[in-house]
Design a protein around this motif. Structure first.
Motif, PDB file in Angstrom:
ATOM      1  N   GLY A 187       4.656   3.735   9.212  1.00  0.00           N
ATOM      2  CA  GLY A 187       5.241   2.419   9.008  1.00  0.00           C
ATOM      3  C   GLY A 187       5.496   2.087   7.551  1.00  0.00           C
ATOM      4  N   ASN A 188       4.870   2.825   6.636  1.00  0.00           N
ATOM      5  CA  ASN A 188       5.080   2.551   5.221  1.00  0.00           C
ATOM      6  C   ASN A 188       6.213   3.373   4.619  1.00  0.00           C
ATOM      7  OD1 ASN A 188       3.067   0.675   5.176  1.00  0.00           O
ATOM      8  ND2 ASN A 188       1.496   2.083   4.472  1.00  0.00           N
ATOM      9  N   LEU A 189       6.854   4.193   5.451  1.00  0.00           N
ATOM     10  CA  LEU A 189       8.009   4.948   4.959  1.00  0.00           C
ATOM     11  C   LEU A 189       9.241   4.061   5.067  1.00  0.00           C
ATOM     12  CD1 LEU A 189       7.607   8.406   6.730  1.00  0.00           C
ATOM     13  CD2 LEU A 189       7.040   7.858   4.378  1.00  0.00           C
ATOM     14  N   SER A 190      10.241   4.353   4.237  1.00  0.00           N
ATOM     15  CA  SER A 190      11.498   3.623   4.375  1.00  0.00           C
ATOM     16  C   SER A 190      12.258   4.173   5.582  1.00  0.00           C
ATOM     17  CB  SER A 190      12.324   3.808   3.116  1.00  0.00           C
ATOM     18  OG  SER A 190      12.749   5.147   3.037  1.00  0.00           O
TER      19      SER A 190
ATOM     20  N   GLY B  56      10.737   6.438  18.006  1.00  0.00           N
ATOM     21  CA  GLY B  56      10.672   7.641  17.189  1.00  0.00           C
ATOM     22  C   GLY B  56       9.286   7.956  16.682  1.00  0.00           C
ATOM     23  N   ILE B  57       8.670   6.970  16.061  1.00  0.00           N
ATOM     24  CA  ILE B  57       7.391   7.275  15.445  1.00  0.00           C
ATOM     25  C   ILE B  57       6.351   6.233  15.842  1.00  0.00           C
ATOM     26  CG2 ILE B  57       8.414   8.443  13.468  1.00  0.00           C
ATOM     27  CD1 ILE B  57       7.864   5.971  11.848  1.00  0.00           C
ATOM     28  N   VAL B  58       5.113   6.610  15.645  1.00  0.00           N
ATOM     29  CA  VAL B  58       4.008   5.678  15.853  1.00  0.00           C
ATOM     30  C   VAL B  58       3.697   5.111  14.478  1.00  0.00           C
ATOM     31  CG1 VAL B  58       1.631   5.468  16.624  1.00  0.00           C
ATOM     32  CG2 VAL B  58       3.162   7.084  17.747  1.00  0.00           C
ATOM     33  N   LEU B  59       4.014   3.831  14.287  1.00  0.00           N
ATOM     34  CA  LEU B  59       3.956   3.272  12.933  1.00  0.00           C
ATOM     35  C   LEU B  59       2.598   3.418  12.237  1.00  0.00           C
ATOM     36  CD1 LEU B  59       6.166   0.123  13.560  1.00  0.00           C
ATOM     37  CD2 LEU B  59       6.831   2.214  12.411  1.00  0.00           C
ATOM     38  N   PRO B  60       1.468   3.136  12.929  1.00  0.00           N
ATOM     39  CA  PRO B  60       0.203   3.264  12.196  1.00  0.00           C
ATOM     40  C   PRO B  60      -0.270   4.716  12.031  1.00  0.00           C
ATOM     41  CG  PRO B  60       0.007   1.784  14.087  1.00  0.00           C
ATOM     42  CD  PRO B  60       1.251   2.574  14.261  1.00  0.00           C
TER      43      PRO B  60
ATOM     44  N   PRO C 126       0.851  -1.188   0.000  1.00  0.00           N
ATOM     45  CA  PRO C 126       0.000   0.000   0.000  1.00  0.00           C
ATOM     46  C   PRO C 126       0.890   1.244   0.000  1.00  0.00           C
ATOM     47  CG  PRO C 126      -0.594  -1.502   1.779  1.00  0.00           C
ATOM     48  CD  PRO C 126       0.588  -2.082   1.115  1.00  0.00           C
ATOM     49  N   ASN C 127       0.715   2.099  -0.938  1.00  0.00           N
ATOM     50  CA  ASN C 127       1.476   3.360  -1.058  1.00  0.00           C
ATOM     51  C   ASN C 127       2.908   3.208  -1.545  1.00  0.00           C
ATOM     52  OD1 ASN C 127      -0.628   4.998  -0.118  1.00  0.00           O
ATOM     53  ND2 ASN C 127      -0.105   4.478   1.980  1.00  0.00           N
ATOM     54  N   VAL C 128       3.447   2.035  -1.549  1.00  0.00           N
ATOM     55  CA  VAL C 128       4.843   1.883  -1.929  1.00  0.00           C
ATOM     56  C   VAL C 128       4.989   0.802  -2.993  1.00  0.00           C
ATOM     57  CG1 VAL C 128       7.163   1.377  -1.131  1.00  0.00           C
ATOM     58  CG2 VAL C 128       5.569   2.496   0.399  1.00  0.00           C
ATOM     59  N   LEU C 129       5.695   1.144  -4.063  1.00  0.00           N
ATOM     60  CA  LEU C 129       6.045   0.133  -5.054  1.00  0.00           C
ATOM     61  C   LEU C 129       7.467  -0.300  -4.710  1.00  0.00           C
ATOM     62  CD1 LEU C 129       4.956  -1.244  -7.624  1.00  0.00           C
ATOM     63  CD2 LEU C 129       6.172   0.460  -8.933  1.00  0.00           C
ATOM     64  N   ALA C 130       7.595  -1.421  -3.994  1.00  0.00           N
ATOM     65  CA  ALA C 130       8.894  -1.782  -3.422  1.00  0.00           C
ATOM     66  C   ALA C 130       9.821  -2.392  -4.458  1.00  0.00           C
ATOM     67  CB  ALA C 130       8.701  -2.750  -2.264  1.00  0.00           C
ATOM     68  N   ASN C 131       9.263  -3.165  -5.381  1.00  0.00           N
ATOM     69  CA  ASN C 131      10.068  -3.742  -6.459  1.00  0.00           C
ATOM     70  C   ASN C 131       9.361  -3.443  -7.763  1.00  0.00           C
ATOM     71  OD1 ASN C 131      11.363  -6.821  -4.931  1.00  0.00           O
ATOM     72  ND2 ASN C 131      11.962  -4.684  -4.766  1.00  0.00           N
ATOM     73  N   ASP C 132      10.087  -2.865  -8.690  1.00  0.00           N
ATOM     74  CA  ASP C 132       9.474  -2.428  -9.934  1.00  0.00           C
ATOM     75  C   ASP C 132      10.136  -3.166 -11.099  1.00  0.00           C
ATOM     76  OD1 ASP C 132       8.232  -1.140 -11.915  1.00  0.00           O
ATOM     77  OD2 ASP C 132       9.033   0.851 -11.486  1.00  0.00           O
TER      78      ASP C 132
END
Lengths: 384, 507
Positions: B399-402, B344-348, B14-20
């Motif tokens: 959580g969807n950020l690298s 650091g961050i709240v993943l959801p 979702p939101n990320v194309l990890a392998n293209d």
């Protein structure tokens, strides 16, 4: 101006790509439960179609003969399920497994009873009398709930343990002492249980000819307020952050300066207070006294409601209507020679399918992405 | 002969194309490296090959046969093994027990430990991976634990071995040993896939190198025909200079003063013993040390997570009596955590929600406890631009950020809070070169702005390059204080290992 008002009341729209999955999950769970229920009925040699016709025909959810009565009864129990469902959900949002709604419900009930018949209040105008009752109900229920939060913060006692114990303490304190002791009705009146509340303490009827009272309106407002609290305030922001980071020991919000301990106690207060409202409704709107033996069970039904409603205020409201409808229609299924406890089976199976929601989500996601395969390719160059 | 071939692998999150559309072919008996920044898609690709993820589309061929790998069991059956970054070992078991677990030699119903030990010994000798089969895993160093992992997958008959950043946890000597073992495995005809973002290592060990960037394959190069500079350029898409620009410190007044700080660790043992130091505005003070020598205790005390046994902490000249995260934050401290996902961050939470954590109660983000969404969105949009956080979408979940973008998000948030003192605890842990450079740049900017920075790092090059003053932490004590131009990495190394001590006088 209109836009500003809209933004303040509803907040900004956030587009979630697959938001409809969240809506479909409970609906599918309910449908699956109905299918499984139908199989059970069929296996015993009865007709599921007749049974469901009777069940939903008298549930108040669908128009039909005597709809007004069923509708009123359905909403009457809905308001109590909303109370205990929200109670569970608020705490769940903060990462607590708070199952003390049962006890808080009883505490709310007995508090409403006392302030409903106690002398100094009994002759006040209805509005003032009810306001006073509800203030005390909220305080007492809140304190009863907050005990669990306090114990968790100060002594590290897990909320599941403390709330279960508090539930039983509430039951015995009320039924084995207050109701047969200090709050017992005068023997000469021939009433068992507590005295009846005064007329000024009875919830005003809003649908003429039925028992439907303002409790449902109160719960619509409370549902909205809880939604507002969760998503539009810093308090809600903080407790959601806590719930989301539960597995990491809530370290991220803690490092961000959130006072976890204080919030934990506040959340349990709130959860207790909301559940107590339900207890007040049953006393002030249906029973008008605290009987020697209280049916109970609403607290635990709240967990069912919260699970089906996915812990979202609106979802809980709809789930409460569904459960309320099942309970209202329960008596009618006996006409199809099915025991009236059958709707409870449906509730149970629904919860079982909700427990399987990850599987349902997986199917739905697969269906959704299969449909959109071409879309992925076009989107190809998307950023990370 | 091709050992492994992937064709047009696509993985959409979702939101990320990890392998293209990644296509690679790996020859039998070669060491094939996959490099790329964090979030470039290396791990995703390997998890697809190992059956942990299913690709959105694409084909995989193993030894020329088209296969479908849906679970790690499938992968093992196809003779693919993976050494994970975090080892999957049971500390209380012996080396032998760990290696044979799940496929134990037995006599009837009884586990034949003796035969197992013999098998492990033979295996270890055959591949030159020395282990003592009867040692408890809890008692052996990380480097040996890794060997146990390798032996475990070799015993299952692995022909293709995937190593996910295997050197991240190793010391230089252990890395040397690992490389020797890898060459030996290669000589035995095994195929090795080596994932890393450390270019120096890749250049030492690999035969061919594939470079990924943002989910796309940038190219496959042979080691002889390339160099580190070219690889770095392919990885980040531009020339990267990891030279840290030296900026003269303009030392001002004391912003943090720690006196006689003694702190217990999680197990209730004193982990930091009477530490005293100062940080002045406009300087970066580096704390060097091997992990586990009191850094965690120091950080926890400074951010108010653990109450010190004794000692005092002064921020901006005022002693903080009640050490809570909230108090410290409002008195001018900000914190870049060592573990972004945890602290650091709240993943959801969405980016827009994450970026106000810690200042969410302040105007204009909220007023009377009610959040002001348009102000939050405005702020978040501005910060995404300013700190180059990708994707430029304030509604993406944290959580969807690298990893690199998560760290940038944290920097953006912490640095926008009004502060006098910045605690940066391993701010580049697990980051790629591009993101590291960014963090360095921002730390130097902070220094120029007159902020006092305390940098805790395990990377000596970072400490040497950034600090104006260096404190060395060993066994819970400060064993030396020096400056980068008065010392070198060797001397620091000796102090870090407790072999050299310096008397220091606090003014």
């Amino acid at each position: 101006m209109k836009n500003v008002l809209k933004r303040i009341i509803f907040g900004p729209k956030e587009k979630e790509k697959y938001w409809w999955i969240n809506v479909l999950v409970p609906i599918i769970a309910i449908l699956l439960a109905l299918v499984v229920g139908a199989i059970f009925i069929k296996l015993t040699g009865r007709s599921p179609i007749v049974a469901y016709k009777l069940l939903f025909g008298t549930s108040g959810l669908l128009p039909g003969p005597y709809w007004k009565d069923h509708f009123a009864e359905m909403l009457l129990s809905t308001s109590m399920f909303v109370a205990t469902g929200l109670s569970f959900a608020i705490a769940a949002k903060a990462g607590l497994f708070f199952i003390g709604a049962e006890g808080d419900f009883l505490v709310g009930g007995i508090t409403a009873t006392y302030f409903g018949y106690a002398k100094p209040f009994a002759n006040m105008p209805t509005f003032i009398h009810l306001t006073i009752i509800f203030i005390f109900v909220i305080i007492m229920g809140g304190i009863w709930g907050a005990i669990a939060g306090y114990l968790k913060v100060k002594k590290g006692i897990h909320e599941v343990i403390s709330t279960i114990m508090l539930n039983w303490i509430a039951v015995y304190l009320i039924e084995d002492w207050l109701v047969i002791g200090p709050m017992k009705a005068n023997v000469k009146t021939g009433i068992s249980g507590t005295p009846y509340v005064s007329n000024t303490a009875r919830l005003p009827i809003i649908l003429h000819g039925t028992r439907l009272n303002i409790s449902i309106i109160i719960m619509i407002i409370v549902t909205y307020l809880i939604w507002f609290l969760l998503y539009r305030t810093t308090f809600g922001y903080e407790i959601r952050a806590m719930g989301y980071t539960l597995i990491y020991g809530m370290e991220a919000p803690k490092a961000g300066g959130v006072d976890i301990d204080k919030r934990m106690i506040q959340v349990t207060f709130l959860a207790g207070a909301v559940a107590a409202l339900g207890g007040a409704f049953i006393v002030l709107g249906i029973l008008f006294q605290y009987p020697p033996v209280f049916g109970g069970g609403y607290g635990f039904d709240g967990i069912t409601v919260a699970l089906i409603g996915q812990n979202e205020p609106l979802g809980i409201f709809l789930a409460s209507m569904f459960i309320g409808g099942l309970r209202t229609g329960a008596a009618a299924v006996q006409l199809a020679h099915i025991p009236k406890t059958f709707p409870s089976i449906i509730e149970g199976i629904t919860v079982a399918f909700i427990a399987l929601q990850e599987l349902i989500r997986y199917w739905l996601m697969k269906a959704a992405t299969a449909k959109k395969k071409s879309y992925v390719k076009i989107q190809g160059g998307a950023d990370e | 002969m091709k050992a492994l071939e992937v064709k047009n692998i696509v993985k959409q999150f979702p939101n990320v194309l990890a392998n293209d559309h990644i296509s690679l072919s790996i020859e039998k008996g070669e060491i094939f490296a996959v490099v790329g920044e964090n979030g470039a898609g290396k791990s995703t690709l390997m998890k697809i090959i190992y059956g942990l993820y299913t690709p959105t589309s694409g084909e995989i061929y193993v030894f020329g046969k088209k296969v479908k790998i849906e679970t790690p069991e499938d992968a093992i059956r196809l003779k693919i093994g993976m050494v994970h970054q975090e080892f999957m070992l049971i500390p209380r078991f012996t080396v032998t027990e760990n290696i044979v677990l799940g496929d134990e030699p037995h006599r009837g119903m009884i586990f034949d430990y003796k035969r197992a030990v013999k098998e492990v010994r033979e295996l270890s000798e055959r591949f030159g991976l020395k282990v003592d089969p009867t040692d408890k895993v809890a008692n052996i160093p990380v480097g040996i634990q890794q060997r146990v992992e390798i032996l475990k997958i070799l015993r299952r008959g692995a022909e293709i071995l995937i190593f996910d950043e295997p050197t991240a946890v190793l010391t230089p000597e252990e890395t040397e040993d690992l490389f020797k073992a890898l060459r030996r495995l290669k000589a035995e005809g095994k195929t090795i896939i080596f994932i890393s973002h450390k270019l120096k290592e890749v250049m030492t060990i690999a035969d061919r190198i594939a470079v990924l960037r943002r989910g796309k394959l940038q190219g496959v190069v042979e080691k002889e025909k390339t160099n580190e500079v070219e690889l770095a350029r392919m990885m980040v898409g531009r020339n990267v200079v990891l030279e840290i620009p030296h900026v003269e410190a303009k030392i001002g007044k004391t912003v943090l003063s720690v006196r006689d700080l003694t702190v217990k660790n999680k197990r209730g043992i004193i982990g930091l013993k009477g530490v005293s130091f100062d940080v002045h505005s406009g300087e970066i003070v580096g704390i060097a040390g091997v992990e586990g020598n009191g850094q965690a205790e120091l950080v926890n005390a400074l951010i108010g997570f653990t109450r010190p046994v004794k000692g005092k902490i002064e921020l901006d000249g005022k002693e903080i009596k009640l050490l809570t995260p909230y108090n410290l934050r409002t008195k001018g401290m900000v914190y870049i955590p060592e573990d972004r996902k945890r602290r650091g961050i709240v993943l959801p939470f969405r980016v827009r929600e994450n970026i106000i954590m810690g200042q969410h109660t302040l105007y204009p983000f909220s007023k009377n406890g009610i959040l002001n969404d348009s102000e939050i969105n405005k702020f978040a949009t501005k910060k995404l631009e300013e700190f180059d956080i990708r994707p430029r979408n304030i509604h993406v979940r944290g959580g969807n950020l690298s990893g690199g973008n998560q760290q940038k998000l944290i920097l953006a948030r912490e640095m926008s809070i009004e502060h006098k003192f910045l605690l940066a605890s391993q701010p580049t842990r697990g980051l790629d070169i591009g993101a590291m450079e960014f963090v360095y740049k921002k730390l130097v900017e902070e220094k120029k702005k007159g902020i006092g920075v305390l940098l805790i790092s395990l990377e000596l090059s970072e400490i040497m390059g950034l600090s104006d003053r260096i404190l060395v932490l060993y066994n819970g004590e400060i064993v030396g204080e020096t400056t980068p131009d008065k010392t070198n990495e060797e001397e620091l190394g000796l102090m870090m290992l407790g072999l050299k001590r310096q008397e220091r006088v606090l003014q």
